[in-house]
Each structure stands twice: as C-alpha cells, then as structure tokens.
Design a protein around this motif. Sequence first.
Motif, mmCIF file in Angstrom:
data_model
loop_
_atom_site.group_PDB
_atom_site.id
_atom_site.type_symbol
_atom_site.label_atom_id
_atom_site.label_comp_id
_atom_site.label_asym_id
_atom_site.label_seq_id
_atom_site.Cartn_x
_atom_site.Cartn_y
_atom_site.Cartn_z
ATOM 1 N N SER A 137 0.848 -1.193 0.000
ATOM 2 C CA SER A 137 0.000 0.000 0.000
ATOM 3 C C SER A 137 0.882 1.241 0.000
ATOM 4 O O SER A 137 1.931 1.266 0.658
ATOM 5 N N TYR A 138 0.438 2.277 -0.719
ATOM 6 C CA TYR A 138 1.235 3.491 -0.846
ATOM 7 C C TYR A 138 0.476 4.693 -0.303
ATOM 8 O O TYR A 138 -0.755 4.674 -0.281
ATOM 9 N N PRO A 139 1.236 5.729 0.155
ATOM 10 C CA PRO A 139 2.693 5.830 0.177
ATOM 11 C C PRO A 139 3.316 4.925 1.244
ATOM 12 O O PRO A 139 2.643 4.467 2.161
ATOM 13 N N LEU A 140 4.620 4.704 1.106
ATOM 14 C CA LEU A 140 5.390 3.977 2.110
ATOM 15 C C LEU A 140 6.783 4.590 2.189
ATOM 16 O O LEU A 140 7.117 5.513 1.441
ATOM 17 N N VAL A 141 7.583 4.078 3.114
ATOM 18 C CA VAL A 141 8.902 4.663 3.362
ATOM 19 C C VAL A 141 9.975 3.594 3.187
ATOM 20 O O VAL A 141 9.841 2.482 3.710
ATOM 21 N N VAL A 142 11.029 3.938 2.457
ATOM 22 C CA VAL A 142 12.174 3.054 2.255
ATOM 23 C C VAL A 142 13.371 3.663 2.983
ATOM 24 O O VAL A 142 13.704 4.834 2.767
ATOM 25 N N LYS A 143 14.009 2.861 3.849
ATOM 26 C CA LYS A 143 15.110 3.368 4.663
ATOM 27 C C LYS A 143 16.359 2.498 4.489
ATOM 28 O O LYS A 143 16.279 1.266 4.597
ATOM 29 N N ALA A 144 17.491 3.158 4.234
ATOM 30 C CA ALA A 144 18.763 2.447 4.270
ATOM 31 C C ALA A 144 19.052 2.035 5.707
ATOM 32 O O ALA A 144 18.739 2.769 6.651
ATOM 33 N N ASP A 180 23.131 -2.129 2.341
ATOM 34 C CA ASP A 180 23.125 -3.584 2.146
ATOM 35 C C ASP A 180 21.800 -4.193 2.585
ATOM 36 O O ASP A 180 21.356 -5.199 2.034
ATOM 37 N N SER A 181 21.192 -3.598 3.591
ATOM 38 C CA SER A 181 19.862 -3.999 4.042
ATOM 39 C C SER A 181 18.974 -2.760 4.058
ATOM 40 O O SER A 181 19.470 -1.636 4.185
ATOM 41 N N ILE A 182 17.683 -2.960 3.934
ATOM 42 C CA ILE A 182 16.747 -1.833 3.992
ATOM 43 C C ILE A 182 15.551 -2.194 4.873
ATOM 44 O O ILE A 182 15.263 -3.367 5.103
ATOM 45 N N VAL A 183 14.884 -1.157 5.336
ATOM 46 C CA VAL A 183 13.601 -1.281 6.021
ATOM 47 C C VAL A 183 12.547 -0.636 5.131
ATOM 48 O O VAL A 183 12.746 0.479 4.639
ATOM 49 N N ILE A 184 11.457 -1.334 4.900
ATOM 50 C CA ILE A 184 10.302 -0.743 4.219
ATOM 51 C C ILE A 184 9.175 -0.713 5.241
ATOM 52 O O ILE A 184 8.810 -1.742 5.813
ATOM 53 N N GLU A 185 8.656 0.494 5.499
ATOM 54 C CA GLU A 185 7.653 0.627 6.553
ATOM 55 C C GLU A 185 6.473 1.467 6.103
ATOM 56 O O GLU A 185 6.550 2.224 5.124
ATOM 57 N N GLU A 186 5.401 1.345 6.868
ATOM 58 C CA GLU A 186 4.194 2.106 6.544
ATOM 59 C C GLU A 186 4.446 3.591 6.700
ATOM 60 O O GLU A 186 5.257 4.046 7.521
ATOM 61 N N PHE A 187 3.756 4.375 5.890
ATOM 62 C CA PHE A 187 3.830 5.832 5.967
ATOM 63 C C PHE A 187 2.845 6.323 7.023
ATOM 64 O O PHE A 187 1.668 5.982 6.984
ATOM 65 N N LEU A 188 3.346 7.081 7.976
ATOM 66 C CA LEU A 188 2.506 7.594 9.052
ATOM 67 C C LEU A 188 2.128 9.047 8.787
ATOM 68 O O LEU A 188 2.979 9.858 8.403
ATOM 69 N N ARG A 189 0.867 9.386 9.008
ATOM 70 C CA ARG A 189 0.408 10.763 8.828
ATOM 71 C C ARG A 189 0.244 11.421 10.191
ATOM 72 O O ARG A 189 -0.227 10.802 11.129
ATOM 73 N N GLY A 190 0.642 12.672 10.259
ATOM 74 C CA GLY A 190 0.550 13.413 11.508
ATOM 75 C C GLY A 190 1.577 14.512 11.538
ATOM 76 O O GLY A 190 1.989 15.036 10.492
#
Length: 426
Positions: A137-144, A180-190
């Motif tokens: 589901s979008y939007p989402l967040v990609v983190k190194a 080398d690894s990533i976190v993909i997490e839900e986008f939080l509104r606020g």
Amino acid sequence: MRVLVVGGGGREHALVWKLSQSPEVEKIFCAPGNAGIASLAECIPIKAEEIEKLQNFAREKDVHLTVVGPEAPLAAGITDLFRENGQLIFGPCREGAFLEGSKVWAKQFMAEHGIPTAQFEIFQNPGEAYRYLKNASYPLVVKADGLAAGKGVIVAESFREASQAVCYIMEEKAFGGAGDSIVIEEFLRGEEVSVFAITDGHTFYPLPPVQDHKAVYEGDRGPNTGGMGAYSPAPVLTKQLSEKVNKEVFEPLLRGFQKEGITYRGVIFGGLMITTGSDLRVLEFNVRFGDPEAQVLLPRLQSDLSPLLYEAARGNLRAVAPPEWSTHTAVCVVLASRGYPGDYEKGKEIRGLEKVPEFKNAAVFHAGTAFKDNKTVTAGGRVLGLTAWDPSLKLARHKAYSMAEVIDFEGKYYRRDIGYRALERS
C-alpha cells in the motif's frame, strides 16, 4: 574540568558555547572544531572518526570528560575505547549506538521491547523487496539500514518511486554498505516532533520538545537535509503527551538496554510522529544531540550543562538535579550553501558576522565554516545556525530572520517558514 568536545559542526559549537559558561570548566578542546568554535575552545586537527588519536590526545592532555557530538565515532566504538582505558566519556557504547547506526537493529529492538513504531519489513535482497512492493500500500517509506548523513530515508508515493528507491540504495549503492539492508515501513500521517533525554542508563531527565525542518524548501518540500532550522518548545507535544513519551518510549527503551546488558550513558533522541487521536509512533532514534536541535535546546538551558554530562557519564545522574529551562522560545534558522543537499561550492567569504553582537539573546553557531586568508569562509552545505530566543515565538523568529538579512555570502539560501506549524497553532 578539562573537556574535549568531538566534532566540528553547529551542534558542537552550541555544546562548546554552553560548556564555556560553566564555572566547573577551565579548558575546552574541540576536535576538529571550526572557525566559530575557535573563539571559545582550542581546536585540534583530529577528525571525529579518528578515535585512537582522540583517545591518545585525551590521555596526554589529562582531559576529565569527553563529549561526543556526531554519530559516526559512536558507531565506530569511541566510547568503548575510552572506557577500556579508564577515560570518562559522554556517549553510548558501540552496541547502544546501533540504535541509530542500524535501522534494522533499531526496528527489531523496538518490536522486541514494546516501543510503538510503524509496521515494517526488512530486506537484504533487492529482488525480494521488489516482489513485496508489487502488493504494498502506498505511500510507504524506504530506509537504508546504516548511517547516511540523514539522507537515507525516502518517501515513495508509488510502486515506481519505491522501486527506484530500492535500486538507488541497494543496487546503485548510493550510501555504500549502509544500503546492504533496507527497512520498508508504513507511511505515518501526523505531525513530527523531536524528543530528547539525558540518561546514565537507569535514570533519565527528559528535555523540552523540539520541531525541526528537514526538507530543503518551504512547505516541507524537496529532499531531506540534515536540518534547515528548528524551534523549541514545540506545542504539538502537550504535557499529557510528554508523560506518554516517558512511559511508552524512554522507560521501555532503558529497560530493554538493561535486559540486553547495554551500557547507555548519553543522549536519547527520538523522532516521533504524533498521529490522529494523540497517538504516537517512533520514526527513528538517534544517539546524540540533534543538529540543529541542540542550537535551540542549549540556549534555553538555565542549569549548568557540565555536571549533567559528567554525572551521566559516571553512571550517577541522580547526583545532579534535573535541568531547569527558560520559558522563552528559541528559533534557529540555518543558512546553507546554494545546491545543498546536493553539490555546492566552498570558500565563499561570509560577511556581516561583526554585526551579531547588536542582537541581544541571540547567537550564531558555525556549522560549515573555516578561516582562509584572515577571513571566515564557507566550508560546508549547512554554514551557520542563527539562533534567537525571546518570550514569544514571533519575537524570536523575527530576530533570527533579521540576523539572516545582515549576514551574507555568495549562494546563501535559507527557508523562510521556520516555525510555521507553531504559528498556525497560535
């Protein structure tokens, strides 16, 4: 007391500035320091990451307390090295620094110890990440996973943008091994807010809330930076929410450290999202004072900073009273080089610094500056932090922007809406 401050940015200038006001501090060294810090401390040409050289210097100069500003030396184990040699240092051990140094480690730690955060998935393989994104589901967040100078977090509005982020981080290696690894997490509104505490691993003293402005352009648009400005206190964090932060964030965090045998003596810096219904989620943790958050916190501190840091480093924070704070509001406006956070030019003469003493309850904290041919010149993307404090946000803000008008250099850029969320609430 002889103190060594590690680092050379605006945060370290603010630390040196506050420590220099302490009757307990007789001498301050700063490594490597900058052109502004040089007026308050002896600057030492040792980089913050050269931890063995710093340890030897602290021993040779009989330094009583070392205070670490940036995250990189903490992640490299500077605290462990100092403690192994019987030297007092303010900052978490290397394992504690994973809280900032590894997004994967931090998310797993939060999940393990019941700290509220966004739902997430972890990936070491880009192919698996792409397959996950197809049904996300979008939007989402990609983190190194690793340290990326505050630029390793990408908000993706679509599968295309998310795939580009994964490719950029994991395949193009934009941040090297940090991706080398990533976190993909839900986008939080606020609404975001920064919370801080000084701790010795058992006791903690919360600091006032801060709201910073990470995006480079007005209206929180454009790429993220290290921070384009900040103000404190942040009215979004009410007294009730502050108590909730203590119970749901700081207390379980310290219990988790104790359970896992981690010695954490330093600053806890939590980036929170206050969602609808006054719920809160931790976006990320950092393991040091923020920059530019320190530039608005420390001017509001009415207590002596040195005993707080000294006793926390000794593991005896209760030996000193909780810090006392001014009721004034502090605002910091960052002057940056044109092109930041991308490529930018250095060596531009900074004019107007001699006018700063005309402003009462104000300070200029140097971030990326140097001396060249007897002139102060630009030497970084973020150049100066202009901080003012007054009884009201409007007065403090007006003063900070007045300073921004009299200080100039070629390619100067700054956001003109620092504090806009608080102004909307007033």
